[in-house]
Design a protein around this motif. Structure first.
Motif, PDB file in Angstrom:
ATOM      1  N   SER A  89       0.811  -1.221   0.000  1.00 60.34           N
ATOM      2  CA  SER A  89       0.000   0.000   0.000  1.00 60.34           C
ATOM      3  C   SER A  89       0.837   1.261   0.000  1.00 60.34           C
ATOM      4  CB  SER A  89      -0.917  -0.009   1.220  1.00 60.34           C
ATOM      5  OG  SER A  89      -0.146   0.040   2.396  1.00 60.34           O
ATOM      6  N   LEU A  90       2.102   1.181  -0.341  1.00 58.68           N
ATOM      7  CA  LEU A  90       2.980   2.348  -0.283  1.00 58.68           C
ATOM      8  C   LEU A  90       2.541   3.449  -1.228  1.00 58.68           C
ATOM      9  CD1 LEU A  90       5.443   3.549   1.040  1.00 58.68           C
ATOM     10  CD2 LEU A  90       6.860   2.473  -0.697  1.00 58.68           C
ATOM     11  N   ALA A  91       2.002   3.103  -2.380  1.00 58.54           N
ATOM     12  CA  ALA A  91       1.561   4.130  -3.334  1.00 58.54           C
ATOM     13  C   ALA A  91       0.402   4.950  -2.768  1.00 58.54           C
ATOM     14  CB  ALA A  91       1.147   3.478  -4.649  1.00 58.54           C
ATOM     15  N   GLU A  92      -0.468   4.339  -1.979  1.00 59.68           N
ATOM     16  CA  GLU A  92      -1.618   5.055  -1.429  1.00 59.68           C
ATOM     17  C   GLU A  92      -1.281   5.867  -0.185  1.00 59.68           C
ATOM     18  OE1 GLU A  92      -2.033   1.613  -2.019  1.00 59.68           O
ATOM     19  OE2 GLU A  92      -2.901   1.948  -4.001  1.00 59.68           O
ATOM     20  N   ILE A  93      -0.341   5.393   0.626  1.00 59.64           N
ATOM     21  CA  ILE A  93      -0.080   6.085   1.892  1.00 59.64           C
ATOM     22  C   ILE A  93       0.936   7.199   1.758  1.00 59.64           C
ATOM     23  CG2 ILE A  93      -0.783   4.155   3.316  1.00 59.64           C
ATOM     24  CD1 ILE A  93       2.104   3.388   3.677  1.00 59.64           C
ATOM     25  N   GLY A  94       1.719   7.198   0.716  1.00 57.19           N
ATOM     26  CA  GLY A  94       2.612   8.317   0.416  1.00 57.19           C
ATOM     27  C   GLY A  94       3.776   8.461   1.381  1.00 57.19           C
ATOM     28  N   THR A 100       6.730   6.973   8.547  1.00 54.85           N
ATOM     29  CA  THR A 100       6.319   6.209   9.722  1.00 54.85           C
ATOM     30  C   THR A 100       7.008   4.844   9.762  1.00 54.85           C
ATOM     31  OG1 THR A 100       4.186   7.303   9.641  1.00 54.85           O
ATOM     32  CG2 THR A 100       4.322   5.304  10.950  1.00 54.85           C
ATOM     33  N   MET A 101       7.105   4.185   8.618  1.00 56.16           N
ATOM     34  CA  MET A 101       7.757   2.875   8.580  1.00 56.16           C
ATOM     35  C   MET A 101       9.260   3.003   8.814  1.00 56.16           C
ATOM     36  SD  MET A 101       7.535  -0.317   8.545  1.00 56.16           S
ATOM     37  CE  MET A 101       5.890  -0.708   8.075  1.00 56.16           C
ATOM     38  N   MET A 102       9.864   4.072   8.341  1.00 51.58           N
ATOM     39  CA  MET A 102      11.297   4.262   8.592  1.00 51.58           C
ATOM     40  C   MET A 102      11.566   4.489  10.084  1.00 51.58           C
ATOM     41  SD  MET A 102      12.800   3.686   5.843  1.00 51.58           S
ATOM     42  CE  MET A 102      11.523   2.658   5.170  1.00 51.58           C
TER      43      MET A 102
END
Length: 124
Positions: A89-94, A100-102
């Motif tokens: 879902s990386l494309a949607e969450i930007g 946040t994941m980093m």
């Protein structure tokens, strides 16, 4: 007045789940009793895991390193479970989701460095 008919599918689902789980637990025991497979004798009740009786107390304490390795495995297993849906879902969450994941991965790396410095990964 509250309309409780909307809860009927949930109640039906719970009833079916309870019925199936009960059948999976009790039906094999019943079949075993009826077919004669349940005939306990000393040979059947003897140790079967390693073939000989235990030579020490089965409730002996384990070294704490076993638990540390298990906790580290769970932490990094959960990290992998979080990385897959994040990458999909990386494309949607930007950028907000990426940042946040980093931060999450950075915190896990800090935990790994801490465990490494404490010697939790050293095995003798």
């Amino acid at each position: 007045m509250v309309d409780l008919s909307q809860y009927l599918p949930i109640l039906l689902f719970l009833a079916v789940a309870l019925g199936l789980s009960s059948a999976f637990v009790f039906l094999p025991m019943l079949v075993g009793r009826l077919t004669g497979a349940h005939k306990p004798d000393p040979e059947k009740l003897s140790e079967y895991e390693c073939g000989f009786p235990a030579f020490e107390d089965p409730r002996s304490q384990f070294d704490v390193r076993f638990y540390l390795v298990a906790i580290l495995f769970i932490i990094f297993d959960l990290e992998a479970a979080f990385l897959y849906p994040w990458s999909v879902s990386l494309a949607e969450i930007g950028w907000a989701g990426w940042t946040t994941m980093m931060v999450f991965i950075f915190e896990l790396v800090l935990g790994l460095v801490y465990a490494w410095k404490k010697g939790a990964l050293d095995w003798e």
